[in-house]
Design a protein around this motif. Structure first.
Motif, short mmCIF file in Angstrom:
data_model
loop_
_atom_site.label_atom_id
_atom_site.label_comp_id
_atom_site.label_asym_id
_atom_site.label_seq_id
_atom_site.Cartn_x
_atom_site.Cartn_y
_atom_site.Cartn_z
N PRO A 126 113.65 16.10 -76.78
CA PRO A 126 113.25 14.76 -76.33
C PRO A 126 113.89 14.42 -75.00
CG PRO A 126 114.96 14.58 -77.98
CD PRO A 126 114.61 16.04 -77.89
N GLN A 127 113.41 13.38 -74.40
CA GLN A 127 113.97 12.95 -73.12
C GLN A 127 115.37 12.38 -73.33
OE1 GLN A 127 111.52 10.87 -70.12
NE2 GLN A 127 112.93 9.16 -70.42
N PRO A 128 116.33 12.76 -72.51
CA PRO A 128 117.67 12.17 -72.63
C PRO A 128 117.65 10.69 -72.30
CG PRO A 128 117.67 14.14 -71.22
CD PRO A 128 116.24 13.77 -71.45
N CYS A 129 118.55 9.95 -72.90
CA CYS A 129 118.67 8.53 -72.58
C CYS A 129 119.22 8.38 -71.16
CB CYS A 129 119.62 7.84 -73.57
SG CYS A 129 119.01 7.81 -75.26
N SER A 130 118.51 7.60 -70.36
CA SER A 130 118.94 7.49 -68.96
C SER A 130 118.52 6.15 -68.36
CB SER A 130 118.34 8.63 -68.14
OG SER A 130 116.93 8.62 -68.25
N GLY A 131 118.44 5.11 -69.18
CA GLY A 131 118.07 3.81 -68.64
C GLY A 131 116.57 3.61 -68.60
N ASN A 132 116.16 2.57 -67.94
CA ASN A 132 114.74 2.20 -67.89
C ASN A 132 113.96 2.92 -66.80
OD1 ASN A 132 115.06 0.32 -70.00
ND2 ASN A 132 115.83 -1.23 -68.57
N PRO A 134 114.07 6.52 -65.70
CA PRO A 134 114.61 7.88 -65.77
C PRO A 134 114.24 8.75 -64.57
CG PRO A 134 112.82 7.59 -67.33
CD PRO A 134 113.18 6.23 -66.83
N LEU A 135 113.09 8.53 -63.97
CA LEU A 135 112.74 9.34 -62.80
C LEU A 135 113.64 9.02 -61.61
CD1 LEU A 135 108.84 9.36 -63.01
CD2 LEU A 135 110.38 11.31 -63.34
N THR A 136 114.27 7.87 -61.65
CA THR A 136 115.20 7.49 -60.60
C THR A 136 116.65 7.76 -61.00
OG1 THR A 136 113.70 5.71 -59.95
CG2 THR A 136 115.94 5.58 -59.11
N TRP A 143 117.75 16.68 -66.18
CA TRP A 143 116.39 17.11 -65.81
C TRP A 143 116.23 18.60 -66.06
CZ3 TRP A 143 111.82 15.03 -63.75
CH2 TRP A 143 110.93 15.97 -63.20
N ASN A 144 117.18 19.39 -65.58
CA ASN A 144 117.10 20.84 -65.73
C ASN A 144 117.11 21.27 -67.18
OD1 ASN A 144 116.93 21.33 -62.98
ND2 ASN A 144 119.13 21.67 -62.73
N GLU A 145 117.91 20.58 -68.00
CA GLU A 145 117.97 20.91 -69.43
C GLU A 145 116.64 20.63 -70.11
OE1 GLU A 145 120.59 19.89 -73.46
OE2 GLU A 145 121.01 18.84 -71.58
N LEU A 146 116.05 19.49 -69.80
CA LEU A 146 114.76 19.11 -70.39
C LEU A 146 113.68 20.11 -70.01
CD1 LEU A 146 113.10 16.94 -71.97
CD2 LEU A 146 112.67 15.87 -69.74
N MET A 147 113.57 20.45 -68.74
CA MET A 147 112.55 21.38 -68.29
C MET A 147 112.82 22.79 -68.80
SD MET A 147 110.43 19.48 -66.78
CE MET A 147 110.44 17.76 -66.23
N SER A 194 107.19 17.12 -68.33
CA SER A 194 107.45 18.40 -69.00
C SER A 194 106.26 18.81 -69.86
CB SER A 194 108.73 18.32 -69.84
OG SER A 194 108.55 17.56 -71.04
N LYS A 195 105.63 17.85 -70.54
CA LYS A 195 104.50 18.19 -71.39
C LYS A 195 103.23 18.45 -70.58
CE LYS A 195 106.47 18.28 -75.37
NZ LYS A 195 106.54 19.55 -76.14
N SER A 196 103.08 17.76 -69.46
CA SER A 196 101.96 18.06 -68.59
C SER A 196 102.08 19.47 -68.04
CB SER A 196 101.90 17.04 -67.45
OG SER A 196 100.80 17.29 -66.60
N ALA A 197 103.29 19.86 -67.68
CA ALA A 197 103.53 21.23 -67.19
C ALA A 197 103.25 22.25 -68.30
CB ALA A 197 104.96 21.36 -66.70
#
Length: 285
Positions: A126-132, A134-136, A143-147, A194-197
């Motif tokens: 799942p996406q790590p918690c990173s605030g509202n 996350p892309l910023t 990011w690297n871990e998720l991908m 990640s899922k689109s990729a």
């Protein structure tokens, strides 16, 4: 009560009654799985556990991969409780982001079988918690871990497993994606990406292998499992066995079936980018 979707895919099948419904497969399609060898990642929990046990019930040899040995053992224990023989289930502890782990896993699989008939790329993070935003706000490490888990690891595993898969004249690969791969929901951007990729990885691999191995019956497809109660979604009341019928439908499909296509667990034939929906009936004998 189990019910069939409008596409004929069994939904809400009670896994305790698998001998009565074969997860919606006809006896002929169910029999196609017996004696085949399949590799399932993320097999210690959720969808992966359900798919692995359903395949074991059919008489297939199943290689179950996950990072936690205790979770893989829980999968085997659940199989026993469901009356499923697990003697042909081989647990393999491995991290799909580790090339050395995967090489060792393939060496172990090769000691048991000379070919793989199918692979289910189910492991995900799942996406790590990173605030509202996350892309910023997401860190480069997160990011690297998720991908690495959701995209790179699945590419690497499939690439390394290719020799065993190509040894089978009829091979099936299912990539477990998400509706997030179509979404732009604010707050979930990195996971959506990640899922689109992963969607593009599945369809691109299908085209590449079909073009390079024209003499093989290659069916590589992407499946949207929908919502269910998993480690990533504890609030759901839907059983992870909800994805089994559609997954087994793809894994048991006779030659000439879909390749590079997208499906939902309820049997819907989906479109993604340049890939049109599949026009044929998936439930051919």
């Amino acid at each position: 009560m189990p019910f069939f979707s409008t596409q004929g895919i069994l939904q809400q099948a009670d896994p305790r009654c698998w001998q009565d419904h074969f997860f919606g497969l006809t006896p002929a399609r169910w029999a196609r799985l017996a004696g085949c060898a399949f590799w399932i990642t993320g097999a210690g929990t959720g969808y992966g556990r359900a798919i692995a046990l359903a395949l074991a019930a059919s008489g297939a040899t199943v290689f179950l991969t996950g990072r936690r040995s205790e979770k893989l053992q829980e999968t085997l224990d659940e199989g026993v409780c469901l009356g499923i023989k697990t003697d042909q289930c081989i647990p393999i502890v491995a991290d799909i982001t580790s090339e050395s782990d995967l090489i060792q896993a393939i060496e172990l699989i090769s000691r048991h079988v000379s070919k793989l008939h199918g692979l289910v790329n189910n492991a995900a993070q799942p996406q790590p918690c990173s605030g509202n935003r996350p892309l910023t706000e997401l860190s480069l490490a997160s990011w690297n871990e998720l991908m690495s888990v959701n995209v790179t690891g699945q590419w690497l595993l499939t690439k390394l497993a290719m020799p065993l898969l190509i040894n089978s004249d009829s091979l099936r690969i299912v990539f477990m994606s998400s509706e997030a791969g179509w979404a732009y929901t604010s707050g979930f951007g990195p996971y959506n990406i990640s899922k689109s990729a992963l969607n593009t990885l599945g369809a691109s691999l299908a085209a590449e292998w079909a073009g390079h191995f024209p003499d093989k019956d290659i069916q590589i497809n992407v499946l949207i499992p929908g919502e269910a109660k998993t480690e990533m979604n504890q609030a759901s009341t839907i059983s992870p066995y909800s994805v089994v019928s559609m997954t087994l439908t793809l894994l048991s499909h006779p030659s000439g079936g879909p390749n590079g296509c997208f499906f939902h667990r309820d049997g819907r034939h989906l479109e993604f980018a340049y890939s049109p929906s599949y026009v044929n009936d998936l439930l051919v004998p």
